[in-house]
Enzyme design. Structure first.
Site, PDB file in Angstrom:
ATOM      1  N   LYS A 185       0.810  -1.224   0.000  1.00 27.36           N
ATOM      2  CA  LYS A 185       0.000   0.000   0.000  1.00 27.36           C
ATOM      3  C   LYS A 185       0.849   1.282   0.000  1.00 27.36           C
ATOM      4  CE  LYS A 185      -4.046  -2.265   1.915  1.00 27.36           C
ATOM      5  NZ  LYS A 185      -5.136  -2.280   2.898  1.00 27.36           N
ATOM      6  N   ASN A 219      -4.992   1.899  -1.596  1.00 26.54           N
ATOM      7  CA  ASN A 219      -5.484   0.540  -1.880  1.00 26.54           C
ATOM      8  C   ASN A 219      -6.234   0.474  -3.207  1.00 26.54           C
ATOM      9  OD1 ASN A 219      -7.992   1.643  -1.354  1.00 26.54           O
ATOM     10  ND2 ASN A 219      -8.710  -0.123  -0.195  1.00 26.54           N
ATOM     11  N   GLY A 232      -0.295  -0.231  10.015  1.00 27.34           N
ATOM     12  CA  GLY A 232      -0.857   0.231   8.752  1.00 27.34           C
ATOM     13  C   GLY A 232      -2.374   0.172   8.718  1.00 27.34           C
TER      14      GLY A 232
END
Ligand code: ATR
Length: 273
Positions: free
Chosen positions: A66, A87, A130
């Site tokens: 990502k 994403n 994350g």
């Protein structure tokens, strides 16, 4: 030629995205081809460039790429800029657009599917990796009464608080400081459930008005949701709804149509049972 999309990850074989997007396409009468792309570590840019050269229209990005996707994009949305993670990539007119639909997926699952408002509620997030970074901006946008991040490694939570300060007020605490505090929504965004572990939360954290949300989805209850159930939390939810909602937002970005999510979530629930 049919428009091509894919999910890229390492590993990627387990990804439910091809199933979800194919079902959306069927329901919305859109003709698309959605594949899985594996990339070796360090090969993200090369694999994506080849996919783009082959005429791809968009890409979903899962772990661990990502941040690579964020750097790969020419332009990113505000929520992707906040997360410093992407994403969803869209390839249009020779440009690469990056977005992050994880946070809006989580918020929609909580607010619309579970009918639990975030606005003016006290929200606690466990974890500072994350997974948390990806959802903070959309959560702050809902204007919760308070947003608290708890993490074993406190400095990581503090770093997130500093980074996200321009988007709203939040605080970082250690697990010991949870004693005596109460929250309306408690989101487990740690990777503890993947290891069948329970974060070191004190007893009595849940009450009849608490929504306990685990961003990990599994067939049975995760240790976090088991604890919440034992303490009679008002509502339990895992991350399957979020998974489908973030996909729906990507689909809407690419195709201009917002697909219905409920049916696909129910189908996935049966498949994963
Ligand atoms: P991701 O990017 O998927 O969020 P990560 O960056 O490795 O993964 O972060 C994992 C998160 O889960 C971290 O917040 C980690 O806490 P630390 O930063 O203190 O390591 C948290 N975590 C993992 N296992 C945990 C456990 N058993 N109890 C509590 N927190 C846990």
């Amino acid at each position: 030629m049919t428009d091509r999309y894919a999910v890229i990850g390492n590993p990627v074989a387990h990804s439910q995205s091809p199933f979800i997007h194919s079902e959306f396409a069927l329901a919305c009468k859109q003709e698309i081809l959605y594949e899985r792309l594996f990339a070796d570590l360090g090969q993200f840019n090369q694999v994506v460039a080849e996919f783009v050269a082959a005429g791809a229209k968009g890409l979903n990005i899962t772990l661990p790429f990502k941040s690579d996707a964020f750097r790969f994009a020419d332009e990113v949305t505000e929520r992707a800029r906040a997360a410093e993670a992407v994403n969803t990539l869209t390839f249009r007119d020779g440009k690469v657009y990056g977005d992050n639909t994880d946070g809006v997926g989580l918020v929609r699952d909580i607010v619309e599917n579970l009918d639990y408002p975030v606005t003016d509620r006290r929200v606690l997030i466990l974890g500072a990796g994350g997974a948390v970074r990806g959802v903070l901006e959309p959560l702050l946008r809902e204007k919760p009464a308070t947003l608290t991040i708890v993490n074993r490694t406190l400095v990581r939570a503090e770093a997130l608080v500093n980074h996200f300060a321009p988007w709203g007020q939040l605080e970082a605490i250690a697990y010991e400081q949870l004693q005596g505090r109460s929250f309306d929504i408690i989101i487990n965004a740690t990777s503890s459930s993947l290891h069948k572990e329970l974060p070191p939360i004190p007893h009595g954290l849940f009450s009849a008005r608490t929504l306990a949300y685990d961003m990990v989805y599994s067939s049975g209850l995760t240790p976090f949701l088991q604890r919440a159930q034992a303490e009679h939390a008002g509502m339990l939810a895992d991350g399957l709804g979020m998974l489908v909602e973030q996909a729906a937002e990507s689909f809407a970005i690419w195709r201009g149509v917002q697909p219905d999510t409920r049916k696909v979530t129910n189908m996935l629930r049966e498949i994963l049972a």
